[in-house]
Each structure stands twice: as C-alpha cells, then as structure tokens.
Write a protein that holds these residues in place. Structure first.
Motif, PDB file in Angstrom:
ATOM      1  N   THR A  99      83.865  10.808  66.814  1.00 20.89           N
ATOM      2  CA  THR A  99      84.596  11.619  65.831  1.00 20.89           C
ATOM      3  C   THR A  99      83.860  12.936  65.575  1.00 20.89           C
ATOM      4  O   THR A  99      82.654  13.049  65.826  1.00 20.89           O
ATOM      5  N   GLU A 122      90.877   4.929  58.310  1.00 18.08           N
ATOM      6  CA  GLU A 122      90.128   5.996  57.646  1.00 18.08           C
ATOM      7  C   GLU A 122      90.583   7.371  58.135  1.00 18.08           C
ATOM      8  O   GLU A 122      90.693   8.317  57.360  1.00 18.08           O
ATOM      9  N   ARG A 123      90.856   7.463  59.450  1.00 15.09           N
ATOM     10  CA  ARG A 123      91.260   8.739  60.032  1.00 15.09           C
ATOM     11  C   ARG A 123      92.570   9.232  59.437  1.00 15.09           C
ATOM     12  O   ARG A 123      92.737  10.421  59.173  1.00 15.09           O
ATOM     13  N   ASN A 135      89.992  -0.202  61.568  1.00 11.48           N
ATOM     14  CA  ASN A 135      89.459   0.363  60.323  1.00 11.48           C
ATOM     15  C   ASN A 135      89.170   1.861  60.469  1.00 11.48           C
ATOM     16  O   ASN A 135      89.379   2.642  59.541  1.00 11.48           O
ATOM     17  N   LYS A 136      88.705   2.251  61.638  1.00 12.89           N
ATOM     18  CA  LYS A 136      88.446   3.684  61.885  1.00 12.89           C
ATOM     19  C   LYS A 136      89.735   4.484  61.830  1.00 12.89           C
ATOM     20  O   LYS A 136      89.778   5.582  61.277  1.00 12.89           O
ATOM     21  N   TYR A 137      90.803   3.923  62.439  1.00 11.36           N
ATOM     22  CA  TYR A 137      92.101   4.605  62.417  1.00 11.36           C
ATOM     23  C   TYR A 137      92.628   4.692  60.990  1.00 11.36           C
ATOM     24  O   TYR A 137      93.231   5.693  60.596  1.00 11.36           O
ATOM     25  N   GLU A 162      80.800  12.571  63.284  1.00  9.23           N
ATOM     26  CA  GLU A 162      79.649  11.999  63.981  1.00  9.23           C
ATOM     27  C   GLU A 162      79.038  13.002  64.949  1.00  9.23           C
ATOM     28  O   GLU A 162      77.816  13.059  65.112  1.00  9.23           O
ATOM     29  N   GLU A 219      87.850  -0.939  65.144  1.00  2.00           N
ATOM     30  CA  GLU A 219      88.539   0.281  65.570  1.00  2.00           C
ATOM     31  C   GLU A 219      89.763   0.532  64.697  1.00  2.00           C
ATOM     32  O   GLU A 219      90.087   1.683  64.378  1.00  2.00           O
TER      33      GLU A 219
END
Length: 499
Positions: free
Chosen positions: A367, A173-174, A169-171, A370, A167
C-alpha cells in the motif's frame, strides 16, 4: 594514473573515412580514478576557422543593420558589431561538438554531467589549436562471476484461510471512511493531521531558525504490528507511534533526532534536528462492510471475491518466493563482484534508488502508506547500503546485456495493469501518473532486473527447495552466527584497546 588507454580519431573507421565523415580532432583518454576518465581534447586551427566562418555566415544572412537590406551588410561592419559574440557562439559549438565526438568515438558510457576544466577562462586562440580537458564519470567495468557458483534456496508456501481473512480486512480498511474524532486520545491506526516545524536541535522553537514547515500534513500512527515506526516529512522516527499514542488535539510533541544521511536538504542531512508536531485533528478509520467491499471491487458475490483473493494471494506468494530468491542472488553478486564506483556518485543517485524501491514495493502489492514508511527507512540507511544498491545496478546492467535481456511494451503495460488491479485503480490513469512522476523508466529497469535474475537462475545457479520453517531456521542460525561473529570482533577490538 595509468598509461593512456585510447588515442586518436576513432576505432571502427579508417583515417580516410574519419577525415571524410568527421572534422579532425585529437583526443587522449586517461584513467582519473575509479570509473572516471580524463579527456584531453585538441581542436585544430582549421576546425576553429571553419566554425567561425560558419557562425559568421549564419549571422550575416540574418543580421539586420540600419541602412542595409537583411543579409546585405558588409562583413567588416558585422565583425565590428558582433565579433565577440561570434567567437563566443563558435566556442560553445566547438566545445559541445568536440566533447560529443570524443565520447562517441572512444565508446564511453558517461554518467552525469561532464566537468570541463577552467571553462570560464577558455578562449578561442587567434592562431593555433584549442586544447581543453574534461573529466567524466563512466559506467564501471564489471566482471561477472560464474552463475553456477551461485546457490539459492526456494521456500515452499501455501495460502491459508487466515491469509484470505487478513486480506479481506485490508480491503475493508481501504474502502472504509476516516471519521474525525474530537474527544478521544490518539491510538494505533489513527491518522493525525498536524502542523510540523523542523528546527536545528539547538534552536528548537525559534521561528526564524525553522528549516521547513509542513502545514496540515497527515501522519499515520503505527502500532506494534509496524514496530511503532512512523515518518514525518520523509524522516523515519523509530517510536513515533508510542510518542503520539495518548496525545489529544491541541497537544504539541517535540522529537529530537538526527536527519537522514541521504536527505535532500543539507540543513537536515546528518544534522541534529528537532521536529515539532502540533496536533490539529485526529481521524479514525471505520472499515467498510463486506457488502460495500464487494460493490467497490466490482464482483458479483462474496464467494467470487474470496476466490479471486485466494488466486491473487497465490500469485503474490509466488512473487514473494521469487523476490526472496532474487535477493539471495543479488547478495551473492554484490559479494562476488569487485567494483569501484566513481566518487560522489552515491549521493547523486539516492533518488533513483528510492524510485527503484518504490517500483519494487508497488510490484509486490504494498500500500502507499507502507511504501512511504519503507522509503523513509531507506533514507535513514547508511551510505554503505546506498552504495550496495548502486553496485547492484551496474552488475545487473552488465548481466542483462550479456544475457541479451529485453523488455517489450506489452510487458510494461502488463505490470502497470497488475499494479492498478492491486490498488483498485484504472491502468491508463496510473500510467499517466507514473509517467508524470518519472517512474516508467524505473518500472522498465525493475522488469529488466527480474528477467535478468530469472535468466541467471536458469543459467546454472544451484536451487535447493526447502520448507518455510526450515528456511526460517536457517535465517535464525545465520543471524545468531552473525551476532556471534560481531561479538568476537568487539571482544578482539576491546582486547586491542586494553593492550
């Protein structure tokens, strides 16, 4: 067609009350196919005369005739000049009022627009009544099964350290920045900005035959983690990631496929098409550092961020657990309820199905990228899948009424706040955007569905708690059984053909 179901001037009121409260009207309601009614309406002469007189009176008081003060022109002169218009105006009001009265008094829950038979040739008679027929699609009758016959499994789940890192890593990227890559080949995770032309497959490259042109549209290049699926202009392409990988700026890629069966453009819907993609630029994401993420999220430290993430993931796991149980209930409801839909309803309701799925994905914290991919997949689904969604809508609607499920403003605002937090946005801004896109009603329906399913689970449904691996094993077994069953059917069909 079955016998006449309902006749007359209303159910709940006596004939004297009907005469006092509503103008006289004769209505006969008949079955006209699955969830479809034929209304035979007769407007009596007295009602027609009264409406013409009323329309004339309104016009007389407003008409400006040279040589006369406003409202003082003689009737014969007004009738000569405006007679045809008066009758047309009166006819429109009579049809609309009679239809609305017939629907209300016969307690019909109408879907979509009414179809008035031969409306172009309907004229007010000089004498006698006016008869006309209207076809309407109505909410189908639903007989719910016993809730104690529904059986679901509840999967245990825990949040791991690996889940938290994923999670984070997702932030990263965001909150990262996309940088233009000039001399590199396209790779998984890149964004491609491209000019897209969609042609009929047999006229690929013919500019005059171009169905649609998308200028500088962004395309996400998905890798193995997303099974290389991607979408262009809402059209799902199974191996788009593979086809784009290795391409460079200036390259052109042509993809041949069939348009989705539910596409809104008839020139694309179920038609063989060619999608021409010319790469204008490639952007690659540079993930943000932990310090940047912490700053953007608005917490004091990395430790606090990790704690909040774990709490959020635990809530998300619970929602996924519930979502899985809801899906099991939904599947059984659709299977157990025999329901016929009005002809043509499926194609008209595709957009509502897509909005409903968008709200569900937002609720799960998915997201935007997605979500768009999932919606493209839905557009590519068969009409059978869309029909299933519509059946479920009517079943849940009936269950929510029987179980007296209500949704308050606080619940609606709470869901918006949660979605806003997941997306790192301000709730009031998100609400405004959702209202502009017409998504608030879909969110309301989504909350109502979840509350209804919760009540069904509480109202006698059998719940078995299982470990995550056990549930996965059950799904695998079920999948194998389905394959085995399909193989048997295929073999039987072949045997029949050979015979």
């Amino acid at each position: 067609m079955r016998e006449t179901e309902q006749t007359g001037k209303g159910k709940a009121m006596s004939e004297e009350q009907a005469t006092e409260e509503r103008p006289e009207l004769e209505v006969v309601v008949e079955d006209n196919g699955p969830a479809c009614k034929l209304l035979k309406i007769e407007i009596p002469e007295s009602r027609i005369a009264a409406k013409i007189e009323e329309t004339f009176g309104n016009l007389q008081s407003d008409a400006a005739i040279p040589g006369f003060r406003k409202g003082r022109a003689p009737r014969r002169l007004i009738e000569k000049r405006f007679g045809a218009g008066i009758r047309d105006d009166a006819k429109g009001h009579l049809l609309s009022e009679a239809y609305s009265q017939a629907i209300e008094e016969n307690d019909l829950d109408v879907l979509g627009e009414p179809d008035v038979k031969d409306i172009e040739n309907l004229e007010l008679p000089e004498k006698g009544s006016l008869k006309f027929e209207v076809t309407v699609e109505v909410t189908p009758n639903v007989e719910l099964p016993k809730f104690e016959d529904i059986k679901v499994t509840k999967t245990k789940s825990e949040v791991t350290d690996e889940d938290v890192e994923a999670e984070i890593n997702k932030y990263a990227e965001r909150f990262g920045k996309a940088a233009t890559v000039t001399d590199a080949t396209v790779a998984a995770g890149d964004f491609v900005k491209a000019d897209v032309h969609i042609f009929p497959q047999d006229k690929a490259g013919d500019e005059e035959a171009c169905i649609t042109h998308l200028h500088d549209t962004y395309i996400m290049v998905n890798g193995e983690n997303a099974e290389f699926k991607g979408h262009v202009g809402g059209i799902l392409i199974d191996d788009l990631g593979k086809q784009l990988a290795g391409k460079k700026i200036g390259d052109t890629l042509t993809v041949k496929t069939d348009g989705p069966a539910s596409h809104e453009n008839d020139d694309i819907k179920d038609k063989p098409i060619a999608i021409e993609i010319k790469l204008n630029s490639v952007e690659r994401l540079e993930p943000a550092s932990m310090e940047e993420v912490v700053k953007n999220v608005g917490v004091e430290s990395e430790e606090e961020f990790r704690t909040r993430l774990r709490e959020m993931l635990e809530s998300q796991k619970e929602r996924e657990q519930k979502s899985d149980m809801y899906q099991q209930v939904n599947d059984q409801l659709v299977e157990k309820v025999d329901l016929e839909l009005p002809e043509g309803l499926t194609s008209r309701q595709i957009e509502r199905v897509l909005q409903r799925q968008r709200m569900e994905l937002l609720y799960r914290g998915t997201t935007e990228q997605e979500i768009e991919t999932k919606l493209a997949e839905t557009r590519a689904e068969s009409e059978e899948a869309a029909t299933k969604q519509l059946k479920l809508f009517f079943i849940i609607d009936k269950a929510s009424k029987d179980l007296e499920v209500e949704v308050g403003d606080n619940e609606l605002n709470g869901q918006i706040a949660m979605i806003a937090m997941q997306q790192g946005r301000r709730p009031e801004k998100l609400r405004q955007e959702m209202q502009k896109r017409g998504e608030l009603e879909q969110l309301y329906l989504q909350i109502r569905e979840q509350k209804t399913l919760d009540k069904i689970l509480e109202s006698g449904a059998v719940i078995e708690e299982v470990e995550g691996e056990a549930k996965a094993a059950k799904k695998t077994t079920k999948k194998k059984a389905s394959k085995k069953k399909a193989s048997k059917k295929k073999a039987a069909a072949k045997k029949k053909d050979d015979a």
